[in-house]
Design a protein around this motif. Structure first.
Motif, PDB file in Angstrom:
ATOM      1  N   ALA A  54       0.821  -1.213   0.000  1.00 32.03           N
ATOM      2  CA  ALA A  54       0.000   0.000   0.000  1.00 32.03           C
ATOM      3  C   ALA A  54       0.854   1.262   0.000  1.00 32.03           C
ATOM      4  CB  ALA A  54      -0.939   0.001   1.210  1.00 32.03           C
ATOM      5  N   GLU A  55       2.047   1.184   0.610  1.00 27.21           N
ATOM      6  CA  GLU A  55       2.959   2.329   0.665  1.00 27.21           C
ATOM      7  C   GLU A  55       3.891   2.391  -0.536  1.00 27.21           C
ATOM      8  OE1 GLU A  55       4.327   3.310   4.970  1.00 27.21           O
ATOM      9  OE2 GLU A  55       4.144   1.130   4.883  1.00 27.21           O
ATOM     10  N   GLY A  56       3.774   1.415  -1.456  1.00 31.77           N
ATOM     11  CA  GLY A  56       4.666   1.375  -2.604  1.00 31.77           C
ATOM     12  C   GLY A  56       6.045   0.843  -2.299  1.00 31.77           C
ATOM     13  N   ASN A  76     -12.712   3.255  -4.270  1.00 34.63           N
ATOM     14  CA  ASN A  76     -11.528   3.586  -5.064  1.00 34.63           C
ATOM     15  C   ASN A  76     -11.128   5.045  -4.898  1.00 34.63           C
ATOM     16  OD1 ASN A  76     -11.079   0.995  -6.257  1.00 34.63           O
ATOM     17  ND2 ASN A  76     -12.893   1.347  -7.532  1.00 34.63           N
ATOM     18  N   LYS A 105      -8.679   5.159  -1.989  1.00 36.61           N
ATOM     19  CA  LYS A 105      -7.352   4.714  -2.420  1.00 36.61           C
ATOM     20  C   LYS A 105      -6.612   5.843  -3.136  1.00 36.61           C
ATOM     21  CE  LYS A 105      -5.197   1.235  -5.478  1.00 36.61           C
ATOM     22  NZ  LYS A 105      -4.720   2.125  -6.550  1.00 36.61           N
ATOM     23  N   ALA A 106      -7.307   6.534  -4.032  1.00 34.34           N
ATOM     24  CA  ALA A 106      -6.672   7.634  -4.770  1.00 34.34           C
ATOM     25  C   ALA A 106      -6.271   8.773  -3.833  1.00 34.34           C
ATOM     26  CB  ALA A 106      -7.625   8.144  -5.853  1.00 34.34           C
ATOM     27  N   PHE A 132      -5.492   8.536  -0.667  1.00 37.57           N
ATOM     28  CA  PHE A 132      -4.335   8.064   0.097  1.00 37.57           C
ATOM     29  C   PHE A 132      -3.063   8.234  -0.724  1.00 37.57           C
ATOM     30  CE2 PHE A 132      -1.290   4.685   0.901  1.00 37.57           C
ATOM     31  CZ  PHE A 132      -1.062   4.813   2.257  1.00 37.57           C
ATOM     32  N   GLU A 133      -3.114   7.788  -1.968  1.00 37.45           N
ATOM     33  CA  GLU A 133      -1.914   7.843  -2.812  1.00 37.45           C
ATOM     34  C   GLU A 133      -1.505   9.277  -3.119  1.00 37.45           C
ATOM     35  OE1 GLU A 133      -3.208   5.418  -6.053  1.00 37.45           O
ATOM     36  OE2 GLU A 133      -2.580   3.546  -5.084  1.00 37.45           O
ATOM     37  N   ALA A 134      -2.478  10.193  -3.082  1.00 31.87           N
ATOM     38  CA  ALA A 134      -2.162  11.608  -3.330  1.00 31.87           C
ATOM     39  C   ALA A 134      -1.729  12.334  -2.068  1.00 31.87           C
ATOM     40  CB  ALA A 134      -3.390  12.305  -3.927  1.00 31.87           C
ATOM     41  N   TYR A 181      -4.615   0.753   3.737  1.00 30.07           N
ATOM     42  CA  TYR A 181      -4.380   2.193   3.636  1.00 30.07           C
ATOM     43  C   TYR A 181      -4.634   2.874   4.976  1.00 30.07           C
ATOM     44  CZ  TYR A 181      -4.846   0.814  -1.227  1.00 30.07           C
ATOM     45  OH  TYR A 181      -4.700   0.173  -2.420  1.00 30.07           O
TER      46      TYR A 181
END
Length: 628
Positions: A205-207, A462, A465-466, A468-470, A500
């Motif tokens: 999740a953190e890449g 979703n 998720k977006a 979080f990633e931003a 997340y």
């Protein structure tokens, strides 16, 4: 020697009596209907010669002759077998085992019908998850189709996972004049430790982990035939069936493909025959499952830290048996039920570790000893529930039962009532100006059980998720995912969000989730107020929330409040969402009628109405046919 029960806990007794009293008229009508069905005939003697000839045309000569005689038991097999899903793949061989065991008893068994078995693990975060909850009611209806031929003296229900067992139970209740035996398949052997699996999910999740790393970890976790080994809805199902006496003692968590599993399936067949009228000890479902059995299931669920999904399923299951179970019943029973198990996601052990530490026989011994469950229930084993402190063994190839351990073999996994993990159960009902919901607290650390923070609103998982990633969620936040209820989109699980939110919590932020959707039996360390009722689409107050509103979630007080001026809150309009994209594709258009009929989460989120409750209301003129 079976353990003698101690006096029943006063709160358990009060809740049981409360269910009995509120359900009295409804239950009486249910029992009358089951008695009427019994009088009309529970077996093929009611069929015409043409009916009967169709019913056994495909049988071999031995079975056909037995069915012609009309004096032996014929078992109907309802199975959730498919060979894609690990939990149900072992069921492939069960029908032949059952038929063989029945013939050895001078009886017969027929495969009455298959039911769908979808896997939430496959559909998590996917459109197919929006069919998941409704599949419970499809399974009940499919079971009814199989049993409607009226060829059977008893039914064997073969199923394991999330919606399958509740759906089978609902069917068993509506065919309550038949004895019912639930036959499990068992969990897969242990794989990758749960802590390591969760660690890799969060790294992904953190890449910080690749998709190849994630797939390898998941493959090592879910690696062979059998139920997933964490303590989610599937394994909660098995525990509850045993708590109600619908399984043989100690049968829930025996691995598939073993000599013991085979022996238990054969014995289940033999015992089901004994429980029929031709078998001489008629034990129909409706005489076995009443408010006492439902209370046992709730107590078992609470003591074990089981799945939040059952705050929906058990309400619907009880309704099918003419009983009205409420979330208050869960709360009151939770207040006196100690937490005795730590199995992932509540701990790091898996269900096989629980079985090795003492398993169901030890759990029964402790709950009976504390007066927390009813023992005076006629079980499928032919005994009351005191016999369930025993566990099965093979002695010279013969299946026998002996008393289970009197002490836990691992108190990191399974504890006595005298030394529980916590003094109360793992589920709490939340109430406030945002409606009512439930929260699983058994895996939530004390420091995270009170969260007050601004909300961030989402109407699709979703979107979270977006965000979080931003980096938009790197703060104290209560994520609100609304328009996820049964009327909106079938009430999918949102377990995809756990990694997340878990990352945010690990970064030191105050984090919680509020939703009118579901999480899952794998609900974990992040506080999640779920099943919010009424849902946003059904006039629920979640639709009033705006980004930035302060919400306070207090599991200890049992409250969930939007900290908005009361006049402003009363005047605020409810947001209307665009939901058409949820309603088409992957078969979702076929379930439009289900979404229309769905009841509130607090009522079980089913599509069948209130069964006897609706019938009684109609008789009393409180509702009209066009409203039903």
């Amino acid at each position: 020697m079976a353990q003698a029960p101690t006096p029943l806990n006063a709160t358990v007794q009060q809740v049981t009596e409360r269910i009995r009293e509120r359900s009295s008229e409804r239950r009486a009508l249910y029992e009358r209907r089951m008695e009427d069905q019994h009088r009309r005939g529970v077996h093929r003697a009611e069929l015409s010669c043409g009916n009967l000839a169709h019913g056994f045309a495909a049988c071999g000569a031995e079975d056909k002759n037995s069915l012609k005689m009309l004096n032996s038991a014929n078992l109907g097999i309802i199975s959730a077998y498919n060979d894609m899903l690990s939990a149900h793949q072992p069921l492939e061989t069960f029908p032949e085992t059952i038929k063989s065991a029945a013939r050895a008893m001078g009886s017969t068994a027929q495969f009455a019908g298959g039911v769908p078995a979808m896997c939430d693990g496959v559909t998590q975060g996917q459109p197919g998850m929006e069919l998941s909850l409704f599949s419970r009611d499809v399974i009940a209806m499919a079971s009814a189709v199989g049993l409607s031929h009226n060829m059977f003296d008893a039914a064997l229900y073969l199923g394991v996972c999330d919606k399958i067992v509740p759906g089978l139970f609902i069917a068993a209740a509506r065919f309550g004049h038949l004895p019912a035996m639930f036959v499990p398949a068992g969990p897969m052997p242990s794989g990758l430790p749960n802590k390591e699996k969760a660690r890799i999910r969060q790294l992904f999740a953190e890449g910080k982990a690749s998709r190849e790393d994630l797939l390898e970890a998941e493959s090592e976790s879910y690696h062979s035939p059998g139920t997933c080994t964490f303590y989610g809805t599937a394994n909660s199902n098995q525990l509850m069936m045993e708590m109600m006496g619908l399984h043989l003692p100690g049968t829930s968590f025996v691995n598939p493909g073993t000599e013991m599993r085979e022996a238990l399936t054969r014995f289940a067949t033999e015992q089901a025959i004994r429980n029929t009228e031709p078998g001489g000890d008629y034990r129909p479902f409706y005489r076995q499952i009443d408010e006492r059995a439902i209370v046992n299931a709730v107590v078992g669920l609470l003591a074990s830290g089981g799945s939040t999904n059952h705050t929906l399923h058990l309400v619907a299951m009880a309704a099918a048996a003419g009983l009205t179970l409420t979330w208050e019943d869960f709360t009151d029973l939770s207040s006196v039920t100690p937490s005795l198990m730590k199995v992932y996601p509540n701990g790091q052990a898996d269900i096989n570790h629980f079985q090795a530490a003492g398993g169901m026989s030890y759990l029964f011994r402790e709950l009976i000893g504390a007066g927390l469950i009813h023992t005076d229930i006629p079980s499928v084993f032919g005994t009351d529930m005191t016999a369930y402190t025993q566990e099965p063994f093979l002695e010279d190839g013969k299946l026998i039962w002996r008393e289970g351990p009197e002490q836990s073999l691992d108190e990191d996994v399974l504890r006595p009532v005298a030394n529980p993990f916590t003094p109360t159960g793992g589920l709490t009902v939340l109430d406030g100006n945002l409606g009512r919901g439930v929260i699983k607290v058994s895996a939530v650390d004390e420091e995270h059980r009170l969260v007050e923070a601004p909300v961030k609103i989402f109407e699709d998982q979703n979107e979270l998720k977006a965000a979080f990633e931003a980096g938009e969620l790197d703060r104290d936040v209560i994520a609100v995912v609304r328009f996820q209820g049964p009327k909106a989109n079938g009430m999918p699980e949102l377990h995809k969000l756990t990694p997340y939110l878990g990352v945010l919590q690990d970064r030191g932020y105050k984090v919680a989730l509020v939703t009118d959707g579901r999480m899952s039996g794998a609900s974990g360390k992040v506080p999640a107020a779920i099943h919010m009722s009424p849902e946003a689409l059904d006039g629920g107050p979640l639709a009033k929330l705006r980004d930035g509103d302060i919400v306070r979630l207090d599991t200890n007080a049992g409250t969930l409040e939007a900290k908005v001026d009361p006049r402003t809150w009363a005047d605020r309009e409810k947001h209307v969402a665009e939901l058409d994209h949820y309603h088409v594709g992957l078969g979702r258009e076929l379930f439009a009628g289900f979404r229309h009929l769905a009841m509130r989460g607090e009522e079980g989120a089913g599509v069948f109405g209130g069964f006897e409750a609706d019938d009684l209301a109609r008789q009393q003129g409180q509702i009209h046919d066009e409203d039903a």
